[in-house]
Scaffold this motif. Structure first.
Motif, PDB file in Angstrom:
ATOM      1  N   LEU A  11      -5.062   0.687  -1.060  1.00 45.08           N
ATOM      2  CA  LEU A  11      -5.983  -0.412  -0.774  1.00 45.08           C
ATOM      3  C   LEU A  11      -6.013  -1.413  -1.929  1.00 45.08           C
ATOM      4  O   LEU A  11      -5.898  -2.624  -1.714  1.00 45.08           O
ATOM      5  N   LEU A  12      -6.151  -0.918  -3.154  1.00 42.71           N
ATOM      6  CA  LEU A  12      -6.206  -1.814  -4.316  1.00 42.71           C
ATOM      7  C   LEU A  12      -4.934  -2.657  -4.429  1.00 42.71           C
ATOM      8  O   LEU A  12      -4.997  -3.874  -4.615  1.00 42.71           O
ATOM      9  N   PRO A  57       0.806  -1.225   0.000  1.00 44.70           N
ATOM     10  CA  PRO A  57       0.000   0.000   0.000  1.00 44.70           C
ATOM     11  C   PRO A  57       0.839   1.274   0.000  1.00 44.70           C
ATOM     12  O   PRO A  57       0.520   2.233  -0.709  1.00 44.70           O
ATOM     13  N   PHE A  58       1.910   1.299   0.773  1.00 41.56           N
ATOM     14  CA  PHE A  58       2.726   2.509   0.827  1.00 41.56           C
ATOM     15  C   PHE A  58       3.428   2.796  -0.491  1.00 41.56           C
ATOM     16  O   PHE A  58       3.528   3.946  -0.908  1.00 41.56           O
ATOM     17  N   THR A  59       3.920   1.763  -1.164  1.00 40.48           N
ATOM     18  CA  THR A  59       4.600   1.983  -2.438  1.00 40.48           C
ATOM     19  C   THR A  59       3.625   2.550  -3.466  1.00 40.48           C
ATOM     20  O   THR A  59       3.951   3.492  -4.191  1.00 40.48           O
ATOM     21  N   ALA A  60       2.432   1.994  -3.521  1.00 39.06           N
ATOM     22  CA  ALA A  60       1.425   2.502  -4.468  1.00 39.06           C
ATOM     23  C   ALA A  60       1.038   3.941  -4.144  1.00 39.06           C
ATOM     24  O   ALA A  60       0.944   4.783  -5.047  1.00 39.06           O
ATOM     25  N   LEU A  61       0.819   4.230  -2.874  1.00 39.43           N
ATOM     26  CA  LEU A  61       0.455   5.593  -2.486  1.00 39.43           C
ATOM     27  C   LEU A  61       1.571   6.580  -2.809  1.00 39.43           C
ATOM     28  O   LEU A  61       1.323   7.669  -3.326  1.00 39.43           O
ATOM     29  N   ALA A  62       2.802   6.200  -2.527  1.00 50.10           N
ATOM     30  CA  ALA A  62       3.937   7.100  -2.784  1.00 50.10           C
ATOM     31  C   ALA A  62       4.169   7.307  -4.276  1.00 50.10           C
ATOM     32  O   ALA A  62       4.540   8.395  -4.709  1.00 50.10           O
ATOM     33  N   VAL A  97      -6.726  -6.255   2.818  1.00 51.89           N
ATOM     34  CA  VAL A  97      -7.744  -5.224   3.036  1.00 51.89           C
ATOM     35  C   VAL A  97      -7.408  -4.414   4.290  1.00 51.89           C
ATOM     36  O   VAL A  97      -7.418  -3.177   4.276  1.00 51.89           O
ATOM     37  N   LEU A  98      -7.083  -5.100   5.368  1.00 49.52           N
ATOM     38  CA  LEU A  98      -6.795  -4.425   6.634  1.00 49.52           C
ATOM     39  C   LEU A  98      -5.614  -3.457   6.504  1.00 49.52           C
ATOM     40  O   LEU A  98      -5.715  -2.285   6.865  1.00 49.52           O
ATOM     41  N   TRP A  99      -4.492  -3.936   5.979  1.00 48.74           N
ATOM     42  CA  TRP A  99      -3.305  -3.087   5.850  1.00 48.74           C
ATOM     43  C   TRP A  99      -3.549  -1.952   4.865  1.00 48.74           C
ATOM     44  O   TRP A  99      -3.108  -0.823   5.089  1.00 48.74           O
ATOM     45  N   GLY A 100      -4.253  -2.245   3.791  1.00 45.67           N
ATOM     46  CA  GLY A 100      -4.544  -1.206   2.805  1.00 45.67           C
ATOM     47  C   GLY A 100      -5.392  -0.081   3.387  1.00 45.67           C
ATOM     48  O   GLY A 100      -5.107   1.095   3.181  1.00 45.67           O
TER      49      GLY A 100
END
Length: 190
Positions: A72-73, A58-63, A97-100
Motif C-alpha cells: 500500500l505504501l 505494490p507487488f514488488t514491495a510485498l515480494a 490507494v486502490l491497487w495497493g
C-alpha cells in the motif's frame, strides 16, 4: 536499548525502500497513464493490456520486503509520482490507494505468513477480475463484439498475472543486491 535501535533502523530502511520503489515504479506508470489517455477511445485493448503496470509497485514491495502495508505504501508513493506528471492528476493517488489495498488483502488474509509465487499470480488474477467490473462499461466492452470482449478480458487477466510474476522476479533480483532490509526471523525456543 539495542533492539529498539535495530528495530527503528529496520523500519527506516523499509520506509526508504518503499519510497525508492514507489518513485522508480511511479515513473514507469507515467507513460502507461499517457498511453491510456491517448488510446482509451480508439484502442481499448491496448489500454487494458497495460492494466498490470499499476500492480508492479505494490507487488514488488510485498515480494521484496514481505511486511504488512509495504504494498500500500509503495503504491501510494507511485500514485503521488503520477499526480503532477499526468492529466489524471489526483486520480493517480486514488489509483495508488486502490491497487495497493487490493494487492495487500490476500497477504492480510494469510496474516503475512505466506509468500509463494502462486499467491502473487493468484492475487493478480483476482485484481484483474475486480478491475474488469468498472472497466466493462468505461471502455465500452459491453458494446463490443463477443470475440473482442473475450480478448479484452484475456488481455487484462494476462497483464495482471504477468505483472505479479514480473514483480516477484524483480524483487528476487533486487534482493540479491542486498537492497532489502533483513527480514524478521522467527525465533524458536531451544
Amino acid at each position: 536499548m539495542e533492539s529498539t535501535v535495530s528495530r527503528n533502523s529496520s523500519s527506516t530502511r523499509v520506509i526508504l525502500t518503499c519510497g525508492a520503489l514507489g518513485v522508480a515504479l511511479g515513473i514507469v506508470l507515467v507513460p502507461a497513464n499517457l498511453v491510456t489517455i491517448a488510446f482509451m477511445a480508439t484502442a481499448p485493448l491496448l489500454v487494458l493490456s497495460l492494466m498490470g503496470a499499476w500492480l508492479l509497485p505494490p507487488f514488488t514491495a510485498l515480494a521484496l520486503l514481505r511486511r504488512p502495508g509495504v504494498g500500500l505504501l509503495t503504491s501510494v508513493i507511485a500514485g503521488l509520482v503520477t499526480v503532477p506528471l499526468t492529466p489524471f492528476g489526483w486520480m493517480g493517488l486514488f489509483q495508488g490507494v486502490l491497487w495497493g489495498v487490493l494487492c495487500e488483502i490476500p497477504f492480510l488474509v494469510t496474516r503475512y505468513r505466506l509468500w509463494p509465487t502462486w499467491l502473487f499470480t493468484g492475487t493478480g488474477l483476482l485484481v484483474a477480475v475486480i478491475g474488469l467490473i468498472p472497466t466493462y462499461t468505461t471502455y465500452g466492452l459491453d458494446q463490443m463484439p463477443v470475440p473482442v470482449m473475450l480478448a479484452a478480458v484475456a488481455l487484462t487477466i494476462a497483464s495482471c498475472v504477468l505483472a505479479a510474476y514480473l514483480s516477484v522476479l524483480i524483487a528476487r533480483a533486487l534482493g540479491r543486491t542486498g537492497i532489502a532490509p533483513a527480514r524478521r526471523e522467527r525465533v524458536t525456543p531451544a
